[in-house]
Scaffold this motif. Structure first.
Motif, PDB file in Angstrom:
ATOM      1  N   ALA A  58     -81.932  72.756 -21.670  1.00  0.00           N
ATOM      2  CA  ALA A  58     -80.487  72.728 -21.508  1.00  0.00           C
ATOM      3  C   ALA A  58     -79.906  71.665 -22.283  1.00  0.00           C
ATOM      4  O   ALA A  58     -78.865  71.519 -22.885  1.00  0.00           O
ATOM      5  N   THR A  59     -80.542  70.356 -22.326  1.00  0.00           N
ATOM      6  CA  THR A  59     -80.269  69.356 -23.270  1.00  0.00           C
ATOM      7  C   THR A  59     -80.138  69.456 -24.767  1.00  0.00           C
ATOM      8  O   THR A  59     -79.140  69.079 -25.498  1.00  0.00           O
ATOM      9  N   ALA A  60     -81.091  70.304 -25.095  1.00  0.00           N
ATOM     10  CA  ALA A  60     -81.184  70.413 -26.647  1.00  0.00           C
ATOM     11  C   ALA A  60     -80.068  71.549 -27.075  1.00  0.00           C
ATOM     12  O   ALA A  60     -79.375  71.305 -27.907  1.00  0.00           O
ATOM     13  N   PHE A  61     -79.738  72.444 -25.999  1.00  0.00           N
ATOM     14  CA  PHE A  61     -78.691  73.186 -26.226  1.00  0.00           C
ATOM     15  C   PHE A  61     -77.416  72.664 -26.451  1.00  0.00           C
ATOM     16  O   PHE A  61     -76.689  72.929 -27.282  1.00  0.00           O
ATOM     17  N   ILE A  62     -77.259  71.784 -25.363  1.00  0.00           N
ATOM     18  CA  ILE A  62     -75.878  71.231 -25.519  1.00  0.00           C
ATOM     19  C   ILE A  62     -75.418  70.020 -26.725  1.00  0.00           C
ATOM     20  O   ILE A  62     -74.531  70.105 -27.407  1.00  0.00           O
ATOM     21  N   ILE A  63     -76.600  69.477 -27.038  1.00  0.00           N
ATOM     22  CA  ILE A  63     -76.624  68.734 -28.181  1.00  0.00           C
ATOM     23  C   ILE A  63     -76.252  69.433 -29.485  1.00  0.00           C
ATOM     24  O   ILE A  63     -75.553  68.981 -30.411  1.00  0.00           O
ATOM     25  N   LEU A  64     -77.165  70.629 -29.650  1.00  0.00           N
ATOM     26  CA  LEU A  64     -76.969  71.491 -30.902  1.00  0.00           C
ATOM     27  C   LEU A  64     -75.665  72.355 -30.942  1.00  0.00           C
ATOM     28  O   LEU A  64     -74.982  72.323 -31.826  1.00  0.00           O
ATOM     29  N   LEU A  65     -74.970  72.332 -29.735  1.00  0.00           N
ATOM     30  CA  LEU A  65     -73.714  72.911 -29.484  1.00  0.00           C
ATOM     31  C   LEU A  65     -72.708  71.991 -30.088  1.00  0.00           C
ATOM     32  O   LEU A  65     -71.781  72.495 -30.766  1.00  0.00           O
ATOM     33  N   ILE A  66     -72.931  70.788 -29.666  1.00  0.00           N
ATOM     34  CA  ILE A  66     -71.885  69.750 -30.056  1.00  0.00           C
ATOM     35  C   ILE A  66     -72.053  69.728 -31.885  1.00  0.00           C
ATOM     36  O   ILE A  66     -71.162  69.470 -32.221  1.00  0.00           O
ATOM     37  N   ALA A  67     -73.183  69.657 -32.313  1.00  0.00           N
ATOM     38  CA  ALA A  67     -73.704  69.641 -33.690  1.00  0.00           C
ATOM     39  C   ALA A  67     -72.759  70.623 -34.391  1.00  0.00           C
ATOM     40  O   ALA A  67     -72.253  70.610 -35.568  1.00  0.00           O
ATOM     41  N   THR A 159     -74.327  80.264 -32.443  1.00  0.00           N
ATOM     42  CA  THR A 159     -74.311  80.095 -31.042  1.00  0.00           C
ATOM     43  C   THR A 159     -75.481  80.734 -30.516  1.00  0.00           C
ATOM     44  O   THR A 159     -76.368  80.135 -29.835  1.00  0.00           O
ATOM     45  N   PHE A 160     -75.434  81.978 -30.628  1.00  0.00           N
ATOM     46  CA  PHE A 160     -76.578  82.912 -30.148  1.00  0.00           C
ATOM     47  C   PHE A 160     -77.804  82.682 -30.476  1.00  0.00           C
ATOM     48  O   PHE A 160     -78.875  82.530 -29.872  1.00  0.00           O
ATOM     49  N   ILE A 161     -77.980  81.957 -31.851  1.00  0.00           N
ATOM     50  CA  ILE A 161     -79.174  81.766 -32.459  1.00  0.00           C
ATOM     51  C   ILE A 161     -79.878  80.641 -31.775  1.00  0.00           C
ATOM     52  O   ILE A 161     -81.128  80.324 -31.551  1.00  0.00           O
ATOM     53  N   ILE A 162     -78.896  79.717 -31.621  1.00  0.00           N
ATOM     54  CA  ILE A 162     -79.395  78.274 -30.787  1.00  0.00           C
ATOM     55  C   ILE A 162     -79.790  78.459 -29.466  1.00  0.00           C
ATOM     56  O   ILE A 162     -80.784  77.944 -29.025  1.00  0.00           O
ATOM     57  N   ALA A 163     -78.940  79.432 -28.757  1.00  0.00           N
ATOM     58  CA  ALA A 163     -79.171  79.965 -27.404  1.00  0.00           C
ATOM     59  C   ALA A 163     -80.740  80.614 -27.333  1.00  0.00           C
ATOM     60  O   ALA A 163     -81.578  80.037 -26.483  1.00  0.00           O
ATOM     61  N   ALA A 164     -80.775  81.556 -28.284  1.00  0.00           N
ATOM     62  CA  ALA A 164     -82.081  82.032 -28.248  1.00  0.00           C
ATOM     63  C   ALA A 164     -83.216  81.104 -28.581  1.00  0.00           C
ATOM     64  O   ALA A 164     -84.292  81.407 -27.676  1.00  0.00           O
ATOM     65  N   ASN A 165     -83.376  80.203 -29.238  1.00  0.00           N
ATOM     66  CA  ASN A 165     -84.150  79.372 -29.644  1.00  0.00           C
ATOM     67  C   ASN A 165     -84.653  78.418 -28.468  1.00  0.00           C
ATOM     68  O   ASN A 165     -85.579  78.221 -28.249  1.00  0.00           O
ATOM     69  N   CYS A 166     -83.391  77.812 -27.874  1.00  0.00           N
ATOM     70  CA  CYS A 166     -83.649  77.227 -26.601  1.00  0.00           C
ATOM     71  C   CYS A 166     -84.363  78.075 -25.441  1.00  0.00           C
ATOM     72  O   CYS A 166     -84.874  77.267 -24.714  1.00  0.00           O
ATOM     73  N   VAL A 167     -83.830  79.045 -25.440  1.00  0.00           N
ATOM     74  CA  VAL A 167     -84.596  79.999 -24.279  1.00  0.00           C
ATOM     75  C   VAL A 167     -86.217  80.098 -24.537  1.00  0.00           C
ATOM     76  O   VAL A 167     -87.020  80.077 -23.815  1.00  0.00           O
ATOM     77  N   VAL A 168     -86.504  80.275 -25.947  1.00  0.00           N
ATOM     78  CA  VAL A 168     -87.968  80.504 -26.423  1.00  0.00           C
ATOM     79  C   VAL A 168     -88.576  79.173 -26.280  1.00  0.00           C
ATOM     80  O   VAL A 168     -89.712  79.017 -25.741  1.00  0.00           O
ATOM     81  N   ALA A 169     -87.990  77.872 -26.350  1.00  0.00           N
ATOM     82  CA  ALA A 169     -88.229  76.526 -26.194  1.00  0.00           C
ATOM     83  C   ALA A 169     -88.748  76.315 -24.700  1.00  0.00           C
ATOM     84  O   ALA A 169     -89.837  75.940 -24.428  1.00  0.00           O
ATOM     85  N   TRP A 170     -87.639  76.716 -23.980  1.00  0.00           N
ATOM     86  CA  TRP A 170     -87.951  76.774 -22.502  1.00  0.00           C
ATOM     87  C   TRP A 170     -89.061  77.525 -21.856  1.00  0.00           C
ATOM     88  O   TRP A 170     -89.840  77.039 -21.253  1.00  0.00           O
ATOM     89  N   ALA A 171     -89.161  78.797 -22.458  1.00  0.00           N
ATOM     90  CA  ALA A 171     -90.576  79.668 -22.055  1.00  0.00           C
ATOM     91  C   ALA A 171     -91.725  78.849 -22.650  1.00  0.00           C
ATOM     92  O   ALA A 171     -92.880  78.963 -21.604  1.00  0.00           O
ATOM     93  N   ILE A 172     -91.914  78.430 -23.609  1.00  0.00           N
ATOM     94  CA  ILE A 172     -93.205  77.648 -24.162  1.00  0.00           C
ATOM     95  C   ILE A 172     -93.360  76.511 -23.220  1.00  0.00           C
ATOM     96  O   ILE A 172     -94.677  76.436 -22.907  1.00  0.00           O
TER      97      ILE A 172
END
Length: 211
Positions: A58-67, A159-172
């Motif tokens: 969630a933290t990574a997603f918020i920071i990358l969304l701000i970026a 945004t979708f790509i960022i979210a998808a990568n963050c979901v994968v990161a969470w799963a790993i």
């Protein structure tokens, strides 16, 4: 005719999206964070690992969304040009790649703490969320990609790509003990070297583009 042009443009965009998806996955380097979360929490505390992974993603997603939506404005506000940021960000990515090639990972330097819900949140925000996941490399990639593509469809896709990568990161990260058991220490070391080499190549490409 217009439909053909539109379809051709979409195909070109999909190629760009695929490249960005792979680059962002490499720059997040989630597999390289598995030893870090285990060294901080320990492999037996599954609930704490899950909470830390959730907060980190969630933290990574918020920071990358701000970026994505404010990164370039922030650069303008501080008086930094995009080419200068490209060179600086490319150097950061290159140095990170070199450290992975040489086996100097952040996980090896981490100190284990007494697990608790509060500690899980703290670890999830930092160092896992940032700078481990949302670090200089991934932030640079998002800002550069946003600079090149401007339509609402592009914004949604990024945004979708960022979210998808963050979901994968969470799963790993959430399954870190299983990932370690499946790949083994040698498997993680091999992936570390491969990721390091690819990150080094991406960083050099960004530096050249900025120069």
């Amino acid at each position: 005719m217009a439909t053909v042009v539109c379809i051709a443009g979409a195909c070109m965009h999909w190629s760009e999206y695929s490249r960005f998806t792979i680059s962002l996955f490499l720059l997040l380097g989630t597999f390289m964070k598995v030893p870090l979360i285990l060294s901080l929490v320990g492999g037996s505390h599954r609930e704490i690992i899950l909470r830390s992974a959730t907060v980190a993603a969630a933290t990574a997603f918020i920071i990358l969304l701000i970026a994505q939506f404010a990164g370039e404005w922030i650069l303008i506000a501080v008086g930094t040009s995009l080419p200068s940021f490209q060179i600086g960000g490319g150097l950061v990515i290159s140095l990170t790649g070199l450290s992975l090639l040489q086996g100097r990972t952040v996980g090896a330097q981490a100190n284990k703490v007494q697990p608790s819900q509060a500690i899980a949140f703290q670890i999830g925000v930092s160092p896992l969320g940032t700078p481990a996941l949302a670090g200089g490399g991934s932030i640079t990639a998002v800002i550069l990609e946003t600079h090149k593509l401007h339509s609402p469809i592009d914004d949604f896709a990024i945004t979708f790509i960022i979210a998808a990568n963050c979901v994968v990161a969470w799963a790993i990260l959430a399954t870190a003990p299983s990932v370690t058991w499946l790949l083994g220490r040698n498997g993680l070391l091999v992936m570390e070297r491969i990721f390091g080499l690819l990150m080094l190549a991406i960083g050099i490409e960004i530096v050249i583009a900025g120069a």
